[in-house]
Write an enzyme that holds these catalytic residues in place. Structure first.
Site, PDB file in Angstrom:
ATOM      1  N   GLU A 113       0.809  -1.227   0.000  1.00 14.72           N
ATOM      2  CA  GLU A 113       0.000   0.000   0.000  1.00 14.72           C
ATOM      3  C   GLU A 113       0.841   1.275   0.000  1.00 14.72           C
ATOM      4  OE1 GLU A 113      -0.568  -2.606   1.945  1.00 14.72           O
ATOM      5  OE2 GLU A 113      -2.677  -3.196   1.775  1.00 14.72           O
TER       6      GLU A 113
ATOM      7  N   PHE B  24     -11.328  -7.054  14.037  1.00 18.11           N
ATOM      8  CA  PHE B  24     -10.299  -7.551  13.117  1.00 18.11           C
ATOM      9  C   PHE B  24      -9.987  -6.495  12.060  1.00 18.11           C
ATOM     10  CE2 PHE B  24      -9.198  -9.865   9.154  1.00 18.11           C
ATOM     11  CZ  PHE B  24      -7.941 -10.291   9.560  1.00 18.11           C
ATOM     12  N   GLN B  25      -8.722  -6.256  11.848  1.00 16.76           N
ATOM     13  CA  GLN B  25      -8.227  -5.249  10.895  1.00 16.76           C
ATOM     14  C   GLN B  25      -8.841  -3.868  11.141  1.00 16.76           C
ATOM     15  OE1 GLN B  25      -8.318  -6.878   6.845  1.00 16.76           O
ATOM     16  NE2 GLN B  25      -6.256  -7.702   7.204  1.00 16.76           N
TER      17      GLN B  25
ATOM     18  N   LYS C 105     -17.537  -0.227   6.329  1.00 19.85           N
ATOM     19  CA  LYS C 105     -18.106  -1.167   5.370  1.00 19.85           C
ATOM     20  C   LYS C 105     -19.626  -1.021   5.261  1.00 19.85           C
ATOM     21  CE  LYS C 105     -17.480  -5.983   3.965  1.00 19.85           C
ATOM     22  NZ  LYS C 105     -16.836  -7.265   4.283  1.00 19.85           N
TER      23      LYS C 105
ATOM     24  N   MET D  96      24.850   8.102   1.421  1.00 22.60           N
ATOM     25  CA  MET D  96      24.811   9.375   2.149  1.00 22.60           C
ATOM     26  C   MET D  96      25.091   9.151   3.632  1.00 22.60           C
ATOM     27  SD  MET D  96      24.675  12.519   1.483  1.00 22.60           S
ATOM     28  CE  MET D  96      23.691  13.157   0.130  1.00 22.60           C
TER      29      MET D  96
END
Lengths: 170, 588
Positions: free
Chosen positions: B54, B116-117, B166, B483
């Site tokens: 993502e 959940f999630q 949802k 760097m």
């Protein structure tokens, strides 16, 4: 900048949409950028337009105070930001509930001082009072300090609510 | 919420996206966002690019947005899908990239239950988005989506997140188009004319002027870049650009001094230090630009043009601020300039240019040539020479290669240079290049990378393969986080703490495993062939160049130092000791 500038205290009024998360945005801005909050009050002031008013007392250099106002104005739910300290005379008040637990002479003395400060006893038992005191921050500070030796056990303060003098609205 | 309307929430959402001009969504499905993916399946107006992580979806949307000027769009699920976007959102906020990130959320009745999630993504992203929304009622959905796009693209652009429970996207409601809503979010666009007149007055009196241009001009659009170029040429002033401002002014123009700041050119930094009038257009006095603040351009009057009032007087106190959009203000400035028939002090300006030419004579970007080992600067110079006729889009990762690209690649036009400036996100370049390629299918898109950065989002090679995106990954492999190694050499006594990766993948085999073409060059004589082959293939390419591991990026303003204390190269020991924390500066 690097040079050490004078720290000033400012009272800032902020008109915001009364929506969830708006207070978190304001507080997160202060904590995330390391600004001070000396007091903060918030409540809905206009139900029809769904507006809340936040009063913030903060301190910082002139440059920091300017940043605070600009950063507040950048928040999408913020409608108006007004620096009451520089935009003309204003009045500010806070309310404190002060609980004192004592007996005998100390109990009598606490009542006498409450009278001088025009504080009201709003709860009483045989060994305690709850006083309600309203005024400028300094007055509330002074009252609490005087109560310390007289059995002070608990304090609840609202923080400052402030408004500009005169006819103009925010 | 459940009253029967014509459409469900997912349909309303997609209709709103179409009405907002969205053509491509970068995303990754999951449980909470499934109803939207289901609607996506049933339509063909919106194209979906399936990424492999993502974070890459957000960077890809950034690449899409920065190369087109449109709002980028991201679609991910709740919980880990949403938290994986955080780095990308923070990156977009720092670099003012307009995005709308749509995240799935558990149903409203489960919010707060540690479902959940579930993640409190509006809470998590509050400080790294321009604004965010949690949609609690399908009746608010269309309005919020339209407003999200408005906020993302208006004023100083930025990322906006919309969290979609949802049950809200499954409920039915009414759709309303964008014209029905009036947003109260209206940033100032026109500059105050009095301030503009004052600015022209200050500029007209300048003897040693400099124009300091930032990403705000690029963000304002091609018109702003044209007006800026017109203004700089009209006045005949030197013009330097920040890392984000590269391309806003043609680098081939003799008036351009190149990039300024920590790894900017000698002439740009000295001109900033010695100027008497500084005209900042759309830059924010970042610490990588200013060096030590109390020694920053000590004798100049400073004019700051910016769309974000909170950028004014934040780091540097200026003499005159003009708040508004760069294009509007530059247009008004040119009008006032012409109306007042401004005569600048030609003699002073000629003397100033003579001084600048002397600084230019130092040729600060030169480096020791080698026939034996590939110098990274040489690789980038050759890449520029062999690809410039194709007007390529260049993205970068973060580190030495990024600075060398900024120094040695040349940009004539805006929106062709995409790099993570403010946040400095390793792993930005490959997904950003992906987004650019989606927006410009026929164009040459090159990610100039280091071998360490590229491994932060290497999984996106699979996305390139799936969507047939012929991005070129040009890896300068010097075996180190270059760097970090450079700072350890120069500032931390040569103690190379954890900056060396002892093992790297075989990048050629890796490319092949992902269905890309793998190329490698180990000697300078192989560089041209590698580049020519890379750009002739119509497939994704991973090209690895084994470069000099000990090369440092110069010139450099050491942390805590001032513009006029630049170190030109390893042989330049004019400054032995970088500043210390006692100077009131922490070395960052």
């Amino acid at each position: 900048m690097i040079k050490h500038e004078e720290i000033q205290r400012h009272t800032i009024a902020v008109l915001v949409d009364n929506e969830s998360g708006v207070l978190a945005r304001v507080i997160g801005l202060f904590s995330g950028r390391g600004y001070n909050i000396e007091s903060l009050t918030v409540a809905e002031v206009n139900a029809a337009d769904n507006l809340s008013r936040i009063t913030i007392v903060t301190s910082g250099t002139r440059q920091i105070i300017e940043q605070i106002k600009n950063q507040l104005r950048r928040l999408v739910p913020v409608h108006k930001v007004s620096d009451l300290t520089i935009e003309g005379p204003h009045v500010g008040r806070e309310l404190a509930l002060v609980k004192v637990s004592s007996t005998g002479e100390k109990r009598v003395e606490s009542l006498r001082i409450a009278d001088i400060f025009r504080a009201r006893a709003i709860d009483s038992t045989n060994e305690s009072f709850v006083f309600e005191v309203v005024g400028a921050t300094e007055k509330v500070d002074a009252f609490i300090k005087l109560m310390e030796p007289l059995g002070l056990v608990d304090v609840s303060r609202t923080g400052v609510a402030a408004i500009a003098r005169g006819a103009a609205a925010l | 919420m459940s009253q029967q309307g014509a459409m469900n929430g997912a349909e309303i959402l997609l209709k709103a996206l179409v009405d907002q001009g969205v053509e491509v969504i970068f995303g990754y499905p999951g449980g909470a966002i499934l109803p939207i993916y289901d609607e996506l399946f049933k339509q063909n107006r919106l194209k979906h690019i399936l990424v492999r992580h993502e974070q890459a979806a957000v960077h890809a949307a950034e690449g899409y947005a920065r190369s087109t000027g449109k709002v980028g769009c991201v679609l991910v699920t709740s919980g880990p899908g949403a938290t994986n976007t955080v780095t990308g959102l923070a990156d977009a906020l720092c670099d003012s990239v307009p995005l709308v990130c749509l995240t799935g959320q558990v149903p409203t009745h489960l919010i707060g239950n540690d479902a959940f999630q579930e993640a409190d993504i509006t809470g998590i992203t509050r400080p790294c988005t321009k604004h965010n929304y949690l949609v609690k009622d399908v009746a608010d959905l269309a309005r919020i989506v339209h407003e999200a796009f408005h906020v993302a693209r208006s004023g100083r652009p930025g990322p906006v997140l919309v969290d979609l429970p949802k049950d809200v996207v499954q409920a039915h409601g009414e759709y309303h188009g964008p014209t029905r809503f009036k947003s109260k979010y209206k940033p100032q666009v026109k500059g105050d004319l009095k301030a503009i007149e004052k600015a022209v007055e200050m500029i007209a009196a300048a003897k040693r002027p400099i124009v300091y241009v930032g990403g705000g001009v690029v963000n304002s659009g091609p018109a702003a870049c044209q007006l800026l170029t017109q203004f700089v040429r009209l006045a005949g002033f030197p013009c330097t650009q920040t890392l984000m401002g590269l391309g806003a002014f043609p680098s081939s123009d003799p008036l351009s001094l190149g990039m300024l700041g920590m790894h900017g050119t000698y002439e740009a930094n000295l001109a900033m230090h010695d100027c008497d009038v500084m005209i900042n257009v759309g830059a924010r006095f970042d610490d990588r630009v200013t060096g030590r603040l109390n020694a920053f351009s000590p004798n100049s009057k400073k004019i700051h043009i910016d769309i974000d009032p909170s950028s004014i007087n934040k780091n540097v106190v200026v003499d005159l601020a003009v708040v508004g959009d760069a294009a509007h203000i530059l247009e008004d400035m040119i009008k006032v300039w012409k109306a007042k028939q401004v005569r600048i002090d030609d003699k002073a300006l000629r003397a100033w240019w003579a001084q600048i030419e002397q600084w230019r004579g130092k040729d600060c970007l030169r480096y020791p040539a080698s026939n034996a080992i590939i110098k990274p600067q040489y690789a980038i110079q050759r890449l520029y020479e062999l690809t410039k006729h194709k007007n390529p889009f260049i993205t970068t990762e973060v580190g030495q290669h990024q600075m060398w690209a900024a120094q040695h690649f040349r940009f004539e036009k805006p929106n062709h240079w995409l790099t993570s400036g403010g946040l400095g996100t390793m792993g930005y370049g490959l997904p950003a290049a992906m987004g650019v390629q989606v927006a410009h299918p026929g164009a040459l898109v090159i990610d100039i990378a280091g071998e360490s950065s590229i491994q932060m989002n290497i999984q996106e090679l699979a996305t390139l393969a799936q969507h047939k995106l012929p991005v070129k990954v040009f890896i300068l492999n010097n075996q180190y986080m270059g760097m970090v190694r450079q700072w350890q050499e120069l500032i931390h006594g040569g103690r190379y703490s954890e900056s060396h990766m002892h093992t790297h993948p075989d990048f050629v085999k890796l490319a092949e495993a992902f269905g890309a073409v793998g190329l490698r060059a180990e000697k300078p004589s192989q560089v041209d062939d590698l580049i020519n082959e890379m750009i002739s293939v119509d497939r994704p390419v991973v090209a690895e160049l084994r470069t000099d591991a000990s090369e440092n990026c110069f010139p450099m303003i050491m942390p805590g130092m001032a513009h006029n204390e630049m170190v030109l190269g390893p042989e330049d020991r004019s400054v032995e000791h970088p500043g210390s924390e006692e100077d009131g500066m922490v070395l960052v």
